[in-house]
Design a protein around this motif. Structure first.
Motif, PDB file in Angstrom:
ATOM      1  N   ALA A 161      13.881   0.274   1.212  1.00  0.00           N
ATOM      2  CA  ALA A 161      14.089  -1.058   0.641  1.00  0.00           C
ATOM      3  C   ALA A 161      14.908  -1.908   1.608  1.00  0.00           C
ATOM      4  O   ALA A 161      14.599  -3.089   1.836  1.00  0.00           O
ATOM      5  CB  ALA A 161      14.791  -0.949  -0.711  1.00  0.00           C
ATOM      6  N   GLY A 196       6.740  -6.428   0.968  1.00  0.00           N
ATOM      7  CA  GLY A 196       5.689  -6.041   0.029  1.00  0.00           C
ATOM      8  C   GLY A 196       4.661  -5.160   0.726  1.00  0.00           C
ATOM      9  O   GLY A 196       4.717  -4.972   1.951  1.00  0.00           O
ATOM     10  N   ILE A 197       3.743  -4.606  -0.053  1.00  0.00           N
ATOM     11  CA  ILE A 197       2.754  -3.667   0.485  1.00  0.00           C
ATOM     12  C   ILE A 197       1.391  -4.055  -0.083  1.00  0.00           C
ATOM     13  O   ILE A 197       1.247  -4.205  -1.297  1.00  0.00           O
ATOM     14  CB  ILE A 197       3.107  -2.227   0.066  1.00  0.00           C
ATOM     15  CG1 ILE A 197       4.521  -1.867   0.533  1.00  0.00           C
ATOM     16  CG2 ILE A 197       2.105  -1.220   0.624  1.00  0.00           C
ATOM     17  CD1 ILE A 197       5.186  -0.818  -0.310  1.00  0.00           C
ATOM     18  N   ILE A 205       0.597   4.955   1.547  1.00  0.00           N
ATOM     19  CA  ILE A 205       1.955   5.071   2.076  1.00  0.00           C
ATOM     20  C   ILE A 205       2.629   6.403   1.739  1.00  0.00           C
ATOM     21  O   ILE A 205       3.594   6.771   2.392  1.00  0.00           O
ATOM     22  CB  ILE A 205       2.860   3.906   1.599  1.00  0.00           C
ATOM     23  CG1 ILE A 205       2.762   3.745   0.088  1.00  0.00           C
ATOM     24  CG2 ILE A 205       2.499   2.606   2.321  1.00  0.00           C
ATOM     25  CD1 ILE A 205       3.755   2.733  -0.470  1.00  0.00           C
ATOM     26  N   TYR A 210       1.905   8.187   7.466  1.00  0.00           N
ATOM     27  CA  TYR A 210       1.238   6.891   7.309  1.00  0.00           C
ATOM     28  C   TYR A 210       2.270   5.769   7.311  1.00  0.00           C
ATOM     29  O   TYR A 210       3.262   5.807   6.592  1.00  0.00           O
ATOM     30  CB  TYR A 210       0.422   6.823   6.016  1.00  0.00           C
ATOM     31  CG  TYR A 210      -0.407   5.553   5.947  1.00  0.00           C
ATOM     32  CD1 TYR A 210      -1.626   5.473   6.604  1.00  0.00           C
ATOM     33  CD2 TYR A 210       0.055   4.424   5.268  1.00  0.00           C
ATOM     34  CE1 TYR A 210      -2.375   4.301   6.577  1.00  0.00           C
ATOM     35  CE2 TYR A 210      -0.692   3.258   5.243  1.00  0.00           C
ATOM     36  CZ  TYR A 210      -1.896   3.203   5.899  1.00  0.00           C
ATOM     37  OH  TYR A 210      -2.637   2.043   5.875  1.00  0.00           O
ATOM     38  N   ARG A 211       2.031   4.765   8.140  1.00  0.00           N
ATOM     39  CA  ARG A 211       2.892   3.587   8.160  1.00  0.00           C
ATOM     40  C   ARG A 211       2.000   2.362   8.178  1.00  0.00           C
ATOM     41  O   ARG A 211       0.974   2.343   8.848  1.00  0.00           O
ATOM     42  CB  ARG A 211       3.741   3.547   9.419  1.00  0.00           C
ATOM     43  CG  ARG A 211       4.573   4.777   9.692  1.00  0.00           C
ATOM     44  CD  ARG A 211       4.794   4.784  11.193  1.00  0.00           C
ATOM     45  NE  ARG A 211       5.853   5.681  11.594  1.00  0.00           N
ATOM     46  CZ  ARG A 211       5.632   6.679  12.432  1.00  0.00           C
ATOM     47  NH1 ARG A 211       4.430   6.906  12.896  1.00  0.00           N
ATOM     48  NH2 ARG A 211       6.630   7.450  12.809  1.00  0.00           N
ATOM     49  N   VAL A 212       2.423   1.336   7.482  1.00  0.00           N
ATOM     50  CA  VAL A 212       1.640   0.103   7.477  1.00  0.00           C
ATOM     51  C   VAL A 212       1.699  -0.530   8.869  1.00  0.00           C
ATOM     52  O   VAL A 212       0.697  -0.969   9.412  1.00  0.00           O
ATOM     53  CB  VAL A 212       2.193  -0.874   6.411  1.00  0.00           C
ATOM     54  CG1 VAL A 212       1.431  -2.190   6.467  1.00  0.00           C
ATOM     55  CG2 VAL A 212       2.098  -0.238   5.025  1.00  0.00           C
ATOM     56  N   SER A 217       7.989   0.296  11.857  1.00  0.00           N
ATOM     57  CA  SER A 217       8.593   1.502  11.305  1.00  0.00           C
ATOM     58  C   SER A 217       9.423   2.216  12.368  1.00  0.00           C
ATOM     59  O   SER A 217      10.555   2.627  12.127  1.00  0.00           O
ATOM     60  CB  SER A 217       7.507   2.423  10.758  1.00  0.00           C
ATOM     61  OG  SER A 217       7.994   3.735  10.630  1.00  0.00           O
ATOM     62  N   GLY A 224       7.650   7.859   9.029  1.00  0.00           N
ATOM     63  CA  GLY A 224       6.412   7.940   8.252  1.00  0.00           C
ATOM     64  C   GLY A 224       6.384   9.142   7.316  1.00  0.00           C
ATOM     65  O   GLY A 224       5.379   9.422   6.675  1.00  0.00           O
ATOM     66  N   LEU A 225       7.507   9.855   7.225  1.00  0.00           N
ATOM     67  CA  LEU A 225       7.549  11.045   6.361  1.00  0.00           C
ATOM     68  C   LEU A 225       8.328  10.818   5.069  1.00  0.00           C
ATOM     69  O   LEU A 225       8.197  11.582   4.119  1.00  0.00           O
ATOM     70  CB  LEU A 225       8.181  12.223   7.119  1.00  0.00           C
ATOM     71  CG  LEU A 225       7.333  12.828   8.240  1.00  0.00           C
ATOM     72  CD1 LEU A 225       8.118  13.933   8.949  1.00  0.00           C
ATOM     73  CD2 LEU A 225       6.030  13.388   7.693  1.00  0.00           C
ATOM     74  N   GLY A 226       9.120   9.748   5.051  1.00  0.00           N
ATOM     75  CA  GLY A 226      10.021   9.533   3.912  1.00  0.00           C
ATOM     76  C   GLY A 226       9.333   9.574   2.557  1.00  0.00           C
ATOM     77  O   GLY A 226       9.742  10.332   1.664  1.00  0.00           O
ATOM     78  N   LEU A 227       8.287   8.781   2.397  1.00  0.00           N
ATOM     79  CA  LEU A 227       7.656   8.700   1.079  1.00  0.00           C
ATOM     80  C   LEU A 227       6.903   9.972   0.710  1.00  0.00           C
ATOM     81  O   LEU A 227       6.747  10.279  -0.470  1.00  0.00           O
ATOM     82  CB  LEU A 227       6.724   7.480   1.002  1.00  0.00           C
ATOM     83  CG  LEU A 227       7.426   6.120   0.907  1.00  0.00           C
ATOM     84  CD1 LEU A 227       6.395   4.996   0.869  1.00  0.00           C
ATOM     85  CD2 LEU A 227       8.325   6.057  -0.320  1.00  0.00           C
ATOM     86  N   SER A 251       8.841  -5.198  -3.444  1.00  0.00           N
ATOM     87  CA  SER A 251       8.284  -3.976  -4.033  1.00  0.00           C
ATOM     88  C   SER A 251       9.283  -3.350  -4.988  1.00  0.00           C
ATOM     89  O   SER A 251      10.493  -3.544  -4.864  1.00  0.00           O
ATOM     90  CB  SER A 251       7.979  -2.943  -2.942  1.00  0.00           C
ATOM     91  OG  SER A 251       7.315  -3.531  -1.851  1.00  0.00           O
ATOM     92  N   PHE A 253       9.838   0.592  -6.320  1.00  0.00           N
ATOM     93  CA  PHE A 253       9.468   2.006  -6.375  1.00  0.00           C
ATOM     94  C   PHE A 253      10.187   2.610  -7.578  1.00  0.00           C
ATOM     95  O   PHE A 253      11.388   2.388  -7.768  1.00  0.00           O
ATOM     96  CB  PHE A 253       9.876   2.733  -5.096  1.00  0.00           C
ATOM     97  CG  PHE A 253       8.966   2.438  -3.933  1.00  0.00           C
ATOM     98  CD1 PHE A 253       9.128   1.287  -3.173  1.00  0.00           C
ATOM     99  CD2 PHE A 253       7.934   3.309  -3.609  1.00  0.00           C
ATOM    100  CE1 PHE A 253       8.276   1.004  -2.107  1.00  0.00           C
ATOM    101  CE2 PHE A 253       7.078   3.040  -2.544  1.00  0.00           C
ATOM    102  CZ  PHE A 253       7.250   1.880  -1.795  1.00  0.00           C
TER     103      PHE A 253
HETATM  104  P1  ADP Z   1       8.898   5.225   7.291  1.00  0.00           P
HETATM  105  O1  ADP Z   1       9.721   6.268   7.958  1.00  0.00           O
HETATM  106  O2  ADP Z   1       7.909   4.573   8.207  1.00  0.00           O
HETATM  107  O3  ADP Z   1       9.691   4.254   6.499  1.00  0.00           O
HETATM  108  P2  ADP Z   1       7.853   6.141   4.722  1.00  0.00           P
HETATM  109  O4  ADP Z   1       6.995   7.307   4.405  1.00  0.00           O
HETATM  110  O5  ADP Z   1       9.191   6.077   4.085  1.00  0.00           O
HETATM  111  O6  ADP Z   1       7.956   6.081   6.301  1.00  0.00           O
HETATM  112  O7  ADP Z   1       7.046   4.831   4.350  1.00  0.00           O
HETATM  113  C1  ADP Z   1       5.714   4.686   4.797  1.00  0.00           C
HETATM  114  C2  ADP Z   1       5.375   3.223   5.034  1.00  0.00           C
HETATM  115  O8  ADP Z   1       5.361   2.516   3.789  1.00  0.00           O
HETATM  116  C3  ADP Z   1       6.382   2.477   5.891  1.00  0.00           C
HETATM  117  O9  ADP Z   1       6.120   2.640   7.272  1.00  0.00           O
HETATM  118  C4  ADP Z   1       6.192   1.049   5.428  1.00  0.00           C
HETATM  119  O10 ADP Z   1       5.091   0.473   6.112  1.00  0.00           O
HETATM  120  C5  ADP Z   1       5.814   1.189   3.974  1.00  0.00           C
HETATM  121  N1  ADP Z   1       6.963   0.976   3.062  1.00  0.00           N
HETATM  122  C6  ADP Z   1       7.753   1.918   2.504  1.00  0.00           C
HETATM  123  N2  ADP Z   1       8.691   1.366   1.700  1.00  0.00           N
HETATM  124  C7  ADP Z   1       8.492   0.040   1.753  1.00  0.00           C
HETATM  125  C8  ADP Z   1       9.142  -1.103   1.133  1.00  0.00           C
HETATM  126  N3  ADP Z   1      10.183  -0.956   0.295  1.00  0.00           N
HETATM  127  N4  ADP Z   1       8.641  -2.343   1.427  1.00  0.00           N
HETATM  128  C9  ADP Z   1       7.597  -2.502   2.258  1.00  0.00           C
HETATM  129  N5  ADP Z   1       6.953  -1.483   2.868  1.00  0.00           N
HETATM  130  C10 ADP Z   1       7.395  -0.233   2.627  1.00  0.00           C
END
Ligand code: ADP
Length: 274
Positions: A161, A196-197, A205, A210-212, A217, A224-227, A251, A253
């Motif tokens: 966030a 936003g996403i 995500i 995966y990263r947008v 990032s 890209g592993l956090g979520l 966003s 979550f």
């Molecule tokens: P990262 O280490 O890239 O943050 P995550 O797995 O945590 O990896 O998130 C994957 C992708 O989701 C991010 O690279 C980002 O593009 C998107 N994302 C995650 N959280 C948010 C958020 N709060 N707002 C916008 N995009 C987000």
């Protein structure tokens, strides 16, 4: 006569057996494919900082008579080394949440503690961007789960966030109890006013690596592993994580997790009765 009867009885069983075997095989294949994919991704992700470190060390050697350049290159080496460290740490975290059953050492975990810890973890980047962290008071809310895994999950959501929000915005973290058919749930939501996403990215995500926007990032230290860690923790606790988002607006979550039966004095109800 008898042979026919037997084969007639065996046939449906046999076909079901074959079906089971085929299902098992495709399952094993799928798991194997996922594993291979993961190893390929990890190798690729490791190569980026390692490659940069190697180039930078050459640059340092070439610039040995230019102290300013050496310092600049060394600084960038530090950044790459830090990136490598956090990548390795997240890979370890992910494999831990995948392998361990979190409920083996589950306990009532106070939502307030989790929120405080997550806010603390993001204090530096939030201050740097003048992001206000607004936490809704959530006394008497307890989750039944593994403390360190839950802390990692919420920490990741709050970190994202902050990372994906512009300066001088607000990140809200709120916990509440919601009634559900299988018993009460605790809901923790993390709301930002960030990028936003898009709908097409929303499903993806939670996939590993995966990263947008990979460049963005990486720039914020993302792996890209956090979520995918968050998703694993939620699922293995019998809960879920969902996302709501409007592009350009922000966003939310939401983690939904099982409530722990804890009385108001903080004691576990089951032990209080005994
Ligand atoms: P990262 O280490 O890239 O943050 P995550 O797995 O945590 O990896 O998130 C994957 C992708 O989701 C991010 O690279 C980002 O593009 C998107 N994302 C995650 N959280 C948010 C958020 N709060 N707002 C916008 N995009 C987000």
């Amino acid at each position: 006569g008898e042979g026919l009867a037997v084969s007639a009885r065996v046939a449906p069983l046999g076909s079901r057996l074959v079906l089971l075997l085929v299902e098992d095989l495709t399952d094993a294949r799928r798991i194997e494919a996922v594993r291979r994919d993961f190893v390929a991704n990890v190798s690729h992700e490791l190569k980026t900082p390692v490659g940069a470190l190697s180039l930078l060390s050459e640059a340092v050697m070439d610039a040995s008579d230019d102290p300013e350049a050496v310092e600049r290159f060394a600084g960038r080496m530090q950044i790459e080394a830090a990136r490598l460290t956090s990548l390795v740490q997240e890979i370890i975290d992910l494999s831990r949440v995948q392998d361990d059953n979190p409920l083996d050492d589950a306990e009532p975990v106070a939502v307030d503690d989790l929120v405080a810890e997550a806010v603390d973890r993001c204090r530096h980047p939030a201050n740097a961007k003048q992001i206000t962290m607004a936490t809704g008071g959530a006394p008497d809310l307890y989750i039944w789960g593994n403390r360190s895994q839950l802390a990692a999950a919420l920490g990741n959501l709050v970190e994202n966030a902050v990372n994906y929000s512009p300066a001088r915005t607000r990140v809200g973290i709120a916990g509440r109890r919601v009634a559900a058919p299988g018993g009460d749930l605790i809901e923790i939501s993390v709301t930002d006013q960030g990028t936003g996403i898009s709908e097409k990215d929303r499903d993806r995500i939670f996939e590993r690596f995966y990263r947008v926007d990979p460049a963005r990032s990486r720039a914020t230290g993302g792996t890209g592993l956090g979520l995918s860690i968050v998703k694993h923790v939620a699922a293995s606790h019998g809960g879920e994580v969902t996302v709501w988002s409007a592009e350009g607006q922000g966003s939310t979550f939401t983690l939904r997790l099982p409530e722990a039966a804890v009385s108001r004095d903080g004691r576990d109800r089951s032990t209080a009765v005994a």
